[in-house]
Design a protein around this motif. Sequence first.
Motif, PDB file in Angstrom:
ATOM      1  N   UNK A  73      -2.139  33.491  -1.938  1.00 27.48           N
ATOM      2  CA  UNK A  73      -3.385  32.809  -1.853  1.00 27.48           C
ATOM      3  C   UNK A  73      -4.577  33.685  -2.064  1.00 27.48           C
ATOM      4  N   UNK A  74      -4.623  34.676  -1.952  1.00 25.72           N
ATOM      5  CA  UNK A  74      -5.870  35.332  -1.890  1.00 25.72           C
ATOM      6  C   UNK A  74      -6.489  35.058  -2.889  1.00 25.72           C
ATOM      7  N   UNK A  75      -5.072  34.989  -4.850  1.00 21.33           N
ATOM      8  CA  UNK A  75      -5.540  34.650  -6.212  1.00 21.33           C
ATOM      9  C   UNK A  75      -5.957  33.869  -6.134  1.00 21.33           C
ATOM     10  N   UNK A  76      -6.040  32.545  -5.546  1.00 17.27           N
ATOM     11  CA  UNK A  76      -6.003  30.683  -5.052  1.00 17.27           C
ATOM     12  C   UNK A  76      -7.876  31.662  -4.715  1.00 17.27           C
ATOM     13  N   UNK A  77      -7.750  31.653  -3.736  1.00 13.43           N
ATOM     14  CA  UNK A  77      -9.450  32.203  -3.192  1.00 13.43           C
ATOM     15  C   UNK A  77     -10.464  32.762  -3.927  1.00 13.43           C
ATOM     16  N   UNK A  78      -9.856  34.003  -5.189  1.00 13.43           N
ATOM     17  CA  UNK A  78     -10.464  34.537  -6.293  1.00 13.43           C
ATOM     18  C   UNK A  78     -10.667  33.919  -7.196  1.00 13.43           C
ATOM     19  N   UNK A  79      -9.994  33.053  -7.383  1.00 13.17           N
ATOM     20  CA  UNK A  79      -9.573  31.760  -8.734  1.00 13.17           C
ATOM     21  C   UNK A  79     -11.168  31.000  -8.271  1.00 13.17           C
ATOM     22  N   UNK A  80     -10.808  30.527  -6.782  1.00 11.26           N
ATOM     23  CA  UNK A  80     -11.599  29.527  -6.866  1.00 11.26           C
ATOM     24  C   UNK A  80     -13.655  30.159  -6.920  1.00 11.26           C
TER      25      UNK A  80
END
Length: 147
Positions: free
Chosen positions: A1-8
């Motif tokens: 989830x942290x990667x998804x937020x960072x990518x977003x």
Amino acid sequence: MDIFVTVMMVAMLLLVVIVAAALFVQQSGNLRELRDKLQTVQDEAKIRKNPDALRRERVAVLDPLLLLETRLSERDPLLLSEEELALVIESRERIMFISQQLKAVDDWIGAPYDLEWFEYLERLPRIKTLYLSADLGQDSAVATSGS
């Protein structure tokens, strides 16, 4: 989830940068068009002169022709000298240019205030006769030298 937020977040930041760059390019294009139009208007304003100044300049060009007409009437020569012919040619070009400028600024009044070159020439009969005969003489000299 942290990667998804960072990518977003990176995607949103990239989107903001792209939108800002697009707006910058659009605004600079608009500013360039506006600058070019302003430069064109300024150039036209430099070219244009005050109509009254143009008319005064035309009178200054016509005065030597009137004096020449008087001298020609007194002398009654058969031909114009080189200097006299040059004066008539320069005056013709200048009067035609002034007439074009008056028409360009839409301040052409017409007769009797604004006249074309041929109308001024009609008022100078001696110059007209000698100028046209000199012009015809030059044409025939060119024709004979070309044969």
